[in-house]
Design an enzyme around this catalytic site. Structure first.
Site, mmCIF file in Angstrom:
data_model
loop_
_atom_site.group_PDB
_atom_site.id
_atom_site.type_symbol
_atom_site.label_atom_id
_atom_site.label_comp_id
_atom_site.label_asym_id
_atom_site.label_seq_id
_atom_site.Cartn_x
_atom_site.Cartn_y
_atom_site.Cartn_z
ATOM 1 N N LYS A 1 6.960 49.839 27.762
ATOM 2 C CA LYS A 1 7.865 48.768 28.179
ATOM 3 C C LYS A 1 7.096 47.833 29.105
ATOM 4 C CE LYS A 1 12.726 48.781 29.424
ATOM 5 N NZ LYS A 1 13.757 49.536 30.128
HETATM 6 C C1 E4P Z 1 17.077 48.520 29.783
HETATM 7 O O1 E4P Z 1 16.080 48.850 29.228
HETATM 8 C C2 E4P Z 1 17.334 48.670 31.224
HETATM 9 O O2 E4P Z 1 16.846 49.923 31.625
HETATM 10 C C3 E4P Z 1 18.793 48.646 31.579
HETATM 11 O O3 E4P Z 1 19.611 48.411 30.466
HETATM 12 C C4 E4P Z 1 19.094 47.800 32.768
HETATM 13 O O4 E4P Z 1 20.474 47.828 33.027
HETATM 14 P P1 E4P Z 1 21.113 47.389 34.422
HETATM 15 O O5 E4P Z 1 21.194 45.898 34.440
HETATM 16 O O6 E4P Z 1 22.480 48.004 34.405
HETATM 17 O O7 E4P Z 1 20.225 47.925 35.507
#
Ligand code: E4P
Length: 214
Positions: A83
């Protein structure tokens, strides 16, 4: 539609493993779990439970360091997806990891269609647009999903739209209606999607009528 669990909680992952196609993680989730110092062990255990893509984020700043970190992460298991943030450096790293090492990337923190266009051109396996965080600032997060799905379809990009920052079951249903390839959800929302009070009520009536329960 691929459904991923946005979690590093091993109990949640074991509970919901039959319903999910993969896992997404982020530095905040790992830090809050208390496993920051031994996160590679945690990721390795997650990969032994879930055979689909497991996204793990780099924390380096430069593309040289991001690529090094990505190569290290990819050695943990064959289903790791690296990522990377949607920055200049993240896009360069994505291109390098894919073209030079065939390591797939999930480009995260996407908030505009233009960013998504460049992620696809960099060869990202997934683009993660954050719908909830856009809703939080009074922008319609799902309209971003619609725009990206249209753009990717217009040019036949292979990058999968992985809807992230999901706050409700309605986000999931609307993303599916728009044709998003994948979505990542917290455990609470996955449970809300599966369960329904009328199902519980109907089952209780059937069991009572059948004489199973009083
Ligand atoms: C995605 O890959 C992220 O880990 C996640 O969806 C972030 O979500 P949040 O905005 O609730 O922290």
């Amino acid at each position: 539609m691929e459904i991923f669990l946005d979690s590093v909680d091993l109990n949640e992952i074991k509970e919901l493993k039959e319903f999910i196609d993969g896992i997404t993680t982020n530095p905040s989730l790992i830090a809050k779990s208390g496993h920051k110092d031994k996160y590679e062990d945690l990721v390795s255990e997650i990969c032994s439970i879930i055979k689909g893509p497991v996204s793990v984020e780099v924390v380096a700043d430069s593309h040289e360091d991001m690529v090094k970190e990505g190569l290290k992460l990819a050695k943990i298991a064959s289903n790791i997806v690296v990522k990377l943030p949607l920055t200049h450096e993240g896009l360069i790293s994505c291109k390098k990891l894919w073209t030079e090492h065939k390591i797939p990337a999930n480009i995260t923190l996407c908030f505009s269609p233009g960013q998504a266009l460049f992620a696809a051109k960099a060869g990202a396996c997934f683009i993660s647009p954050f719908v909830g965080r856009l809703d939080d600032i009074s922008y319609d997060g799902l309209s971003l999903i619609e725009d990206i799905c249209t753009i990717y379809s217009n040019y036949n990009f292979k990058t999968k739209v992985l809807v992230a920052s999901v706050r409700s079951p309605a986000h999931v249903i609307e993303a599916a209606r728009l044709g998003a390839h994948s979505i990542t959800v917290p455990a609470k929302i996955l449970r809300q999607l599966i369960n329904h009070p009328l199902t519980d009520q109907g089952l209780a009536i059937f069991e009572k009528d059948w004489g199973v329960k009083q």
